[in-house]
Each structure stands twice: as C-alpha cells, then as structure tokens.
Design a protein around this motif. Sequence first.
Motif, short mmCIF file in Angstrom:
data_model
loop_
_atom_site.label_atom_id
_atom_site.label_comp_id
_atom_site.label_asym_id
_atom_site.label_seq_id
_atom_site.Cartn_x
_atom_site.Cartn_y
_atom_site.Cartn_z
N GLU A 152 0.82 -1.21 0.00
CA GLU A 152 0.00 0.00 0.00
C GLU A 152 0.86 1.26 0.00
N HIS A 153 1.97 1.25 0.70
CA HIS A 153 2.87 2.40 0.66
C HIS A 153 3.49 2.56 -0.72
N ARG A 154 3.79 1.44 -1.35
CA ARG A 154 4.34 1.49 -2.71
C ARG A 154 3.30 2.06 -3.67
N LEU A 203 1.46 6.53 -7.08
CA LEU A 203 0.44 7.53 -7.41
C LEU A 203 1.03 8.93 -7.36
N ALA A 204 1.83 9.20 -6.33
CA ALA A 204 2.43 10.52 -6.19
C ALA A 204 3.34 10.84 -7.37
N GLN A 205 4.08 9.84 -7.80
CA GLN A 205 4.98 10.05 -8.94
C GLN A 205 4.20 10.21 -10.24
N LYS A 206 3.12 9.47 -10.37
CA LYS A 206 2.28 9.57 -11.57
C LYS A 206 1.61 10.95 -11.67
N LEU A 207 1.17 11.47 -10.51
CA LEU A 207 0.51 12.78 -10.51
C LEU A 207 1.48 13.91 -10.81
N GLY A 208 2.75 13.70 -10.56
CA GLY A 208 3.76 14.66 -10.97
C GLY A 208 3.97 15.83 -10.02
N PHE A 209 3.98 15.58 -8.72
CA PHE A 209 4.26 16.65 -7.77
C PHE A 209 5.70 17.14 -7.95
N ASP A 210 5.93 18.40 -7.64
CA ASP A 210 7.26 18.98 -7.82
C ASP A 210 8.28 18.39 -6.85
N GLU A 211 7.80 18.00 -5.68
CA GLU A 211 8.71 17.39 -4.70
C GLU A 211 7.91 16.43 -3.83
N VAL A 212 8.48 15.26 -3.59
CA VAL A 212 7.85 14.25 -2.74
C VAL A 212 8.79 13.93 -1.59
N ILE A 213 8.36 14.21 -0.38
CA ILE A 213 9.13 13.93 0.83
C ILE A 213 8.35 12.91 1.65
N THR A 214 9.00 11.83 2.06
CA THR A 214 8.32 10.80 2.85
C THR A 214 8.94 10.70 4.23
N VAL A 215 8.10 10.31 5.18
CA VAL A 215 8.53 10.18 6.57
C VAL A 215 7.98 8.87 7.13
N GLY A 216 8.85 8.04 7.66
CA GLY A 216 8.43 6.78 8.24
C GLY A 216 9.16 5.59 7.63
N LYS A 217 9.29 4.54 8.39
CA LYS A 217 10.05 3.37 7.95
C LYS A 217 9.40 2.66 6.76
N ASN A 218 8.07 2.65 6.72
CA ASN A 218 7.40 1.95 5.63
C ASN A 218 7.61 2.66 4.29
N PHE A 219 7.47 3.99 4.30
CA PHE A 219 7.73 4.73 3.06
C PHE A 219 9.21 4.64 2.68
N LYS A 220 10.08 4.67 3.67
CA LYS A 220 11.51 4.63 3.37
C LYS A 220 11.90 3.31 2.69
N ALA A 221 11.15 2.26 3.04
CA ALA A 221 11.43 0.95 2.44
C ALA A 221 11.15 0.93 0.95
N VAL A 222 10.28 1.84 0.48
CA VAL A 222 9.95 1.86 -0.95
C VAL A 222 10.37 3.18 -1.60
N HIS A 223 10.98 4.07 -0.82
CA HIS A 223 11.36 5.39 -1.34
C HIS A 223 12.73 5.76 -0.78
N SER A 224 13.72 5.06 -1.24
CA SER A 224 15.09 5.29 -0.76
C SER A 224 15.69 6.46 -1.52
N SER A 225 15.64 7.65 -0.91
CA SER A 225 16.20 8.83 -1.56
C SER A 225 16.65 9.82 -0.49
N ALA A 226 17.17 10.95 -0.94
CA ALA A 226 17.68 11.96 -0.02
C ALA A 226 16.57 12.65 0.76
N VAL A 227 15.34 12.52 0.29
CA VAL A 227 14.22 13.15 0.98
C VAL A 227 13.26 12.10 1.52
N SER A 228 13.82 11.03 2.04
CA SER A 228 13.05 9.98 2.70
C SER A 228 13.62 9.82 4.10
#
Length: 423
Positions: A353-355, A360-385
């Motif tokens: 579900e986090h994936r 969806l966030a990437q498909k919608l095309g937001f200018d910046e996506v920042i995630t917080v939490g271990k579950n999001f970090k597991a699927v969003h390994s970046s400098a703003v995770s």
Amino acid sequence: MNTAQFYPLLLQADQVTIDSRKIGKNDIFFAFSGENFNAATLAEKAIDDGALAVIVEQTAFENQDRNIFYVPSTLEFLQELAVYHRNQLRIPVIGLTGSNGKTTTKELIHAVLSEKYNVQYTIGNLNNHIGVPLTILSIKKEHEMAVIEMGANHQKEIELLCTISQPDFGYITNFGKAHLEGFGGFEGVIKGKSELYDYLKNNGQTIVVNENDPIQKEKAEGYTPIITFGSKDSDYQFVLVSEDHFVGLEYNGEKAVSKLTGEYNFTNLCAAASLGLHFGISFEKIRHAVESYTPTNMRSQVVKKDSRTLVLDTYNANPSSMTASLNNFISFEGRKTIIIGDMLELGEESIPEHRNILELAQKLGFDEVITVGKNFKAVHSSAVSFENTAELIDYLKQHQILSENILLKGSRGIALEKSIEFI
C-alpha cells in the motif's frame, strides 16, 4: 455499589473524568489502574480538592463516608453507568462511524444541528470503549440531541459502542482501507463498520445513506426508516460546489461553501445538511453553519503561511484517505510539495500500500515528494526519505521548500505537525 444506587450522584455532578489532572470541584473521578500507575492512590486527594465522588477498583482505597466507592472494574462500571444514563434520555442520539471523515462529519453535524437545538457531541477523539461512555455521561438535561462518534480497529467494537450509545439514527461515512491489520482485511472493515447498520436494523432505527456509495446502498436496501442523499432519487439532492480549493454544496439553487478542502468532504457536508433538513432546519441556517465552521484539528485544514498555502491533514492516514488527499492536492495552482507520513496498522498490506501511494504521487507529478516513516523509506530510498519527523525537521532547518503549496498528510503516530514551524 450498583448503577441505580450511584445514579443520583451522577445527576448532581458537573462532569465525569478519568484524568487525574483534570478533576474539578463537583466532578466524579473514575480511578483507572494500569501496569505502571494506580489512580486510586489519588482518591482521597481528589475528594479533598472538591470531587463529588471517586470510583476505585481496589477495596483498600474505599471510603464510603467520603464518597469513595469500590467496584470490581472501573471500566465496566463506567460503561454500565453510561447505559443506565442513556436509558433515561428521551432525546435523539445520532451515531456515526466509518473509515475516513468521522470527526469532520461529526463536527459538521453538530454545527448544523446547533443552529436550532442544544446538541452534545463527542469532544475530540473520545470515540472508543472509554470515550463513548464518557460522552454519554456528559449529556445533561438541557441537551436536546447528541452526536456520538464511534471508532474501531477490530470487529465487535462498533457493536459494543452501539449497545452503550443506543443510537436512534446512524451514518457510516465510508468503508476504506483503514486498520486492515485489526479488521483482517477490507472485507473485515465492511463487516466491522456495518455493525452500526446491524444495530439500527435490529432496533428499528433510522439509517442515513449516501446512495453514491454502493456498499452503503446495498447494506440498506429494502430497509426503512431511512434518510438518503447522493442520487437523483434521494430524499435530499445536492450539487458539488468548489471555489478556490474549498468544497461546498448547492441545494435548490442555494450555495454553501465551507473552509474545508477536498471533494471527499462533499459527502460529509451532505450528511450534515441532510440531517439538518430532516430535523427542520432551513438551508439558510445550514449555510450559516457550514460557512462558519473552521477546521482546527489538522483535518483538511488550509493554513496560509507567509506566501504559501499549507494543507494540514496529519491526524490520520490510510490508503483511501491518502489517495483522496493527493488527488485533491494536485489541482492546486503553482508548485506543489507533498510531505507524506507512514500509514499505520495495515499489517501485511503495509509495504504494497505504501508502494501504491508512492507510485500515485509520482504519476501525478508533484514537484517534490518527501516521505517520513520506515514503511515509506522501504519503498522510497532517496535523499528526501526520512525514518521519523525528527529527521525531517533537521532537513527542513537546512533546506527551504520553494513550492507555493505544501501538503502534510500522515498517520497520527508520525506527528508531521511538529514540522510546521520549520517550513
């Protein structure tokens, strides 16, 4: 001590509390005990400070001469006293539950009905096996109606809360992917939330139905009494209104625009307006209630900060509400940054579900996506995770968000609101 014997004291009391820090004069204090603290040790002090009575569950602390009474279980006695009090009431009680929008809908219903009636309602999120009895016990003789919010993360919880609150009217906001772990999947959510329908049907009470929701419509099919909205054949028919990202509704050519953002709040407004109309409140007064209501609880709340628009929705999050928030936020004009926190209590569905939300966030095309939490970090390994909000705050101290629009959306446990002052 039984409920009938104790009831006269309840009628004399100002309020019932379980919080030792909030005991006032003429209050009744239920001294709950836990693993690390026994509130019964404060019983004598509570009486010294002016409490009318104290309920304890250890005989050693009982002192009937000082109105300190022993019961085998403070929780069970609290619930039994609430049921006894409810049975004395002769006012309409409206119960509501659902996966998303419960609190906002409750507050809107309260605002609308308060245009004509003296309405008691669930304060904050006191919507569980302790909060519902406390709300029932707060209903006084001057109240003409009550609105009771019921929350649950397991089956049979709504059933219990219905036996305590005994609603005359009931509404389920929706069935979403919330508390999947406790309910045992989405079908479990439907079954658990529908316990409200079951109670109403078994007791011949009124169901409020959004006929745009196929599950609600199916569950209530063929049943009366019923109040409906959402279709051209419904009892009450409303048209969606959207002005500058704020949602409203139109009824018979008259508009009412709220301070809430998100089309997902349209049905919440419709439910409140339908109940208002049912209880004889003019749409002019309903409009006043809708337009006067200001969300302050981090639910679909729009805040202006300097030259930027912040959408605060940090009180709760699940796949259904997160999807709705992202789809709404993408319509804002200008650059858009989303700060999204983990969705909790999803069990085995958590990572998928986090994936899905990240995709969806990437498909919608937001200018910046920042995630917080271990579950999001597991699927969003970046400098703003980030694993937690503290890490996010450290980042925000060094990096300014340039977008004109910023969405903060996450579960209560992530506490994204702590980051607002650093944005």
